[in-house]
Design an enzyme around this catalytic site. Sequence first.
Site, PDB file in Angstrom:
ATOM      1  N   LYS A   1      19.063  11.815  32.632  1.00  0.00           N
ATOM      2  CA  LYS A   1      19.549  10.455  32.890  1.00  0.00           C
ATOM      3  C   LYS A   1      18.765   9.401  32.139  1.00  0.00           C
ATOM      4  O   LYS A   1      17.547   9.323  32.244  1.00  0.00           O
ATOM      5  CB  LYS A   1      19.498  10.178  34.393  1.00  0.00           C
ATOM      6  CG  LYS A   1      20.680  10.792  35.121  1.00  0.00           C
ATOM      7  CD  LYS A   1      20.445  11.016  36.576  1.00  0.00           C
ATOM      8  CE  LYS A   1      20.428   9.780  37.421  1.00  0.00           C
ATOM      9  NZ  LYS A   1      19.952  10.098  38.778  1.00  0.00           N
ATOM     10  N   ARG A  60       1.471  24.069  39.834  1.00  0.00           N
ATOM     11  CA  ARG A  60       0.756  23.010  40.555  1.00  0.00           C
ATOM     12  C   ARG A  60      -0.362  23.581  41.426  1.00  0.00           C
ATOM     13  O   ARG A  60      -1.373  22.922  41.638  1.00  0.00           O
ATOM     14  CB  ARG A  60       1.736  22.190  41.397  1.00  0.00           C
ATOM     15  CG  ARG A  60       2.530  21.205  40.563  1.00  0.00           C
ATOM     16  CD  ARG A  60       3.527  20.433  41.388  1.00  0.00           C
ATOM     17  NE  ARG A  60       4.029  19.276  40.656  1.00  0.00           N
ATOM     18  CZ  ARG A  60       5.028  18.512  41.073  1.00  0.00           C
ATOM     19  NH1 ARG A  60       5.643  18.787  42.208  1.00  0.00           N
ATOM     20  NH2 ARG A  60       5.412  17.480  40.364  1.00  0.00           N
ATOM     21  N   GLY A  72       7.855  11.753  38.119  1.00  0.00           N
ATOM     22  CA  GLY A  72       7.889  10.290  38.263  1.00  0.00           C
ATOM     23  C   GLY A  72       6.530   9.648  38.055  1.00  0.00           C
ATOM     24  O   GLY A  72       6.426   8.569  37.455  1.00  0.00           O
ATOM     25  N   GLY A 113       9.236  16.884  35.133  1.00  0.00           N
ATOM     26  CA  GLY A 113       9.292  18.073  35.991  1.00  0.00           C
ATOM     27  C   GLY A 113      10.024  19.231  35.340  1.00  0.00           C
ATOM     28  O   GLY A 113       9.513  20.352  35.256  1.00  0.00           O
TER      29      GLY A 113
HETATM   30  P1  ADP Z   1      12.539  16.042  33.277  1.00  0.00           P
HETATM   31  O1  ADP Z   1      12.526  16.521  34.713  1.00  0.00           O
HETATM   32  O2  ADP Z   1      11.755  16.931  32.368  1.00  0.00           O
HETATM   33  O3  ADP Z   1      12.157  14.588  33.173  1.00  0.00           O
HETATM   34  P2  ADP Z   1      15.320  15.512  33.395  1.00  0.00           P
HETATM   35  O4  ADP Z   1      15.342  15.730  34.868  1.00  0.00           O
HETATM   36  O5  ADP Z   1      15.492  14.116  32.904  1.00  0.00           O
HETATM   37  O6  ADP Z   1      14.020  16.149  32.751  1.00  0.00           O
HETATM   38  O7  ADP Z   1      16.469  16.348  32.696  1.00  0.00           O
HETATM   39  C1  ADP Z   1      16.524  17.743  32.703  1.00  0.00           C
HETATM   40  C2  ADP Z   1      17.947  18.158  32.840  1.00  0.00           C
HETATM   41  O8  ADP Z   1      18.740  17.591  31.819  1.00  0.00           O
HETATM   42  C3  ADP Z   1      18.095  19.632  32.717  1.00  0.00           C
HETATM   43  O9  ADP Z   1      18.586  20.127  33.947  1.00  0.00           O
HETATM   44  C4  ADP Z   1      19.134  19.820  31.606  1.00  0.00           C
HETATM   45  O10 ADP Z   1      20.065  20.816  31.895  1.00  0.00           O
HETATM   46  C5  ADP Z   1      19.812  18.467  31.589  1.00  0.00           C
HETATM   47  N1  ADP Z   1      20.464  18.195  30.289  1.00  0.00           N
HETATM   48  C6  ADP Z   1      19.888  18.102  29.072  1.00  0.00           C
HETATM   49  N2  ADP Z   1      20.819  17.887  28.130  1.00  0.00           N
HETATM   50  C7  ADP Z   1      22.014  17.859  28.746  1.00  0.00           C
HETATM   51  C8  ADP Z   1      23.374  17.668  28.313  1.00  0.00           C
HETATM   52  N3  ADP Z   1      23.659  17.479  27.020  1.00  0.00           N
HETATM   53  N4  ADP Z   1      24.350  17.700  29.242  1.00  0.00           N
HETATM   54  C9  ADP Z   1      24.050  17.896  30.540  1.00  0.00           C
HETATM   55  N5  ADP Z   1      22.800  18.069  31.025  1.00  0.00           N
HETATM   56  C10 ADP Z   1      21.793  18.043  30.134  1.00  0.00           C
HETATM   57  C1  3PG Z   2       7.398  15.484  42.369  1.00  0.00           C
HETATM   58  O1  3PG Z   2       7.789  16.652  42.456  1.00  0.00           O
HETATM   59  O2  3PG Z   2       7.757  14.710  41.450  1.00  0.00           O
HETATM   60  C2  3PG Z   2       6.359  15.022  43.339  1.00  0.00           C
HETATM   61  O3  3PG Z   2       5.931  16.057  44.167  1.00  0.00           O
HETATM   62  C3  3PG Z   2       6.858  13.833  44.136  1.00  0.00           C
HETATM   63  O4  3PG Z   2       7.956  14.202  44.922  1.00  0.00           O
HETATM   64  P1  3PG Z   2       8.969  13.095  45.456  1.00  0.00           P
HETATM   65  O5  3PG Z   2       9.725  12.589  44.259  1.00  0.00           O
HETATM   66  O6  3PG Z   2       9.838  13.784  46.465  1.00  0.00           O
HETATM   67  O7  3PG Z   2       8.155  11.981  46.063  1.00  0.00           O
HETATM   68 MG    MG Z   3      13.928  16.360  36.272  1.00  0.00          MG
END
Ligand code: ADP
Ligand code: 3PG
Ligand code: MG
Length: 430
Positions: free
Chosen positions: A201, A40, A410, A387
Amino acid sequence: MAENFNKKTIRDVDLKDKLVFLRADYNVPIENGHITSDLRIKQSLPTINYLIENGARVVICSHLGRPKGPEKALSLRPVAERLGQLLDQKVTFCESTIGDEANRLKKELKSGEILLLENVRFYPEEKSNDNKFAKSLAEGIDIFVQDGFGVVHRAHASTEAVPNLIEHKVAGFLLETEVTKILDVMQDPKRPLVALIGGAKISDKIELIDKFIEIADAVLIGGAMANTFLKAQGREIGDSLFEPDMIAEVKKIMDKAQDRVESDKFVFYLPQDGVASQKMDTYTTTRIVDWSAHSVASIDSYPKNPARITNMVRDNESIYDIGPFSGSFMAGVIQMAETVVWNGAMGVTEVNALHSPIGPFAHGTDLVVQAMTGEYGKKPTVIVGGGDTTGYVENRGIIELFDHVSTGGGACLDLMVGKKLPGIEALDKA
Ligand code: ADP
Ligand code: 3PG
Ligand code: MG
């Protein structure tokens, strides 16, 4: 290119000797004072370089984490150091964000100089979008520049109230590029368009899946969120992570997808096999479980028919990755695509292997990455969002193999599903 971006940018304003308030998103991972990903920060450099080359006096403001008040571990001081190294220029750090010291340092700034203010979220007024606080932030400022794409979905003081107080409020290059690249594929993609969605999720991404069921030619689901779909289909998923509250929503989404499958050339794919394990760590043993041959009725016979047990996820196991059939199928669909939007890993990619660069639950993600990056011949246009997904691509050193890797989590999701983003709405129309 910038048809999708209808806001003024830093190209449209006279910057010479102006005091510029640059809202960046320097919410970077920091462990023991050490920045573990500076993506970033690097992505903000073109805007900063342009500002200083054009004679602006640059005050940078960012948040870091979600503090309740001042917290030493969430100070932006390490960012000031890293930014100084990357720019090869002194970056003055102010230990406060508003008040006498901040105002004095702002006034002393000369053309081409940079000041980074302390974490704006040390003040609760940031999150409450407080106007009095915004007035203090805006003190002496001539031009507001929004370049923190990752935070434009927040209506906070530094993203909404401050620009509302300032006559000129324009976008930086990162914001412009992110919005243009993302909206281009959402609104006018080269087809076939494939959405590859995984991660933790389903509740975070249900709107995204819904959107792609409307606009994509194929939607491929992996990661933990696939478990909720499998559960909704009545499959046994052992101890796998899933969201019971989302089952009803997921059934609706599957019906919607099925309607399109029947009326259109549309693919909606859920994993047919997975990598199961009793533990989510480096030393664990894993098992491929292929549930594709089993109807819901045969699942009912478990565990009465032991022959089938090897094809079922056991109660003490969890699915931590998609299996090799699913990975290969997805790779094949990706090879047919002209455009891919990828958001979310197919498995738990963070667990390292002992003697391999690919962790025990990262093979599924590796397969689809190979398909997206040209290893099998064709290289579709790929936009990466999320992220953790961006973090994965960065850690593997393969960012440049993709057409666009978003710095937003987000914000990227909200932009993709068509929401208005307050931090962009607050800027001057082009
Ligand atoms: P992003 O930040 O890219 O949108 P997410 O936050 O939705 O992604 O998800 C990433 C997380 O999902 C990772 O920490 C990964 O370990 C977890 N994950 C992926 N597949 C599985 C699974 N089958 N069981 C548990 N956790 C999982
Ligand atoms: C992020 O890491 O997604 C941005 O910096 C926004 O952070 P926040 O979800 O804490 O508002
Ligand atoms: Mg994530």
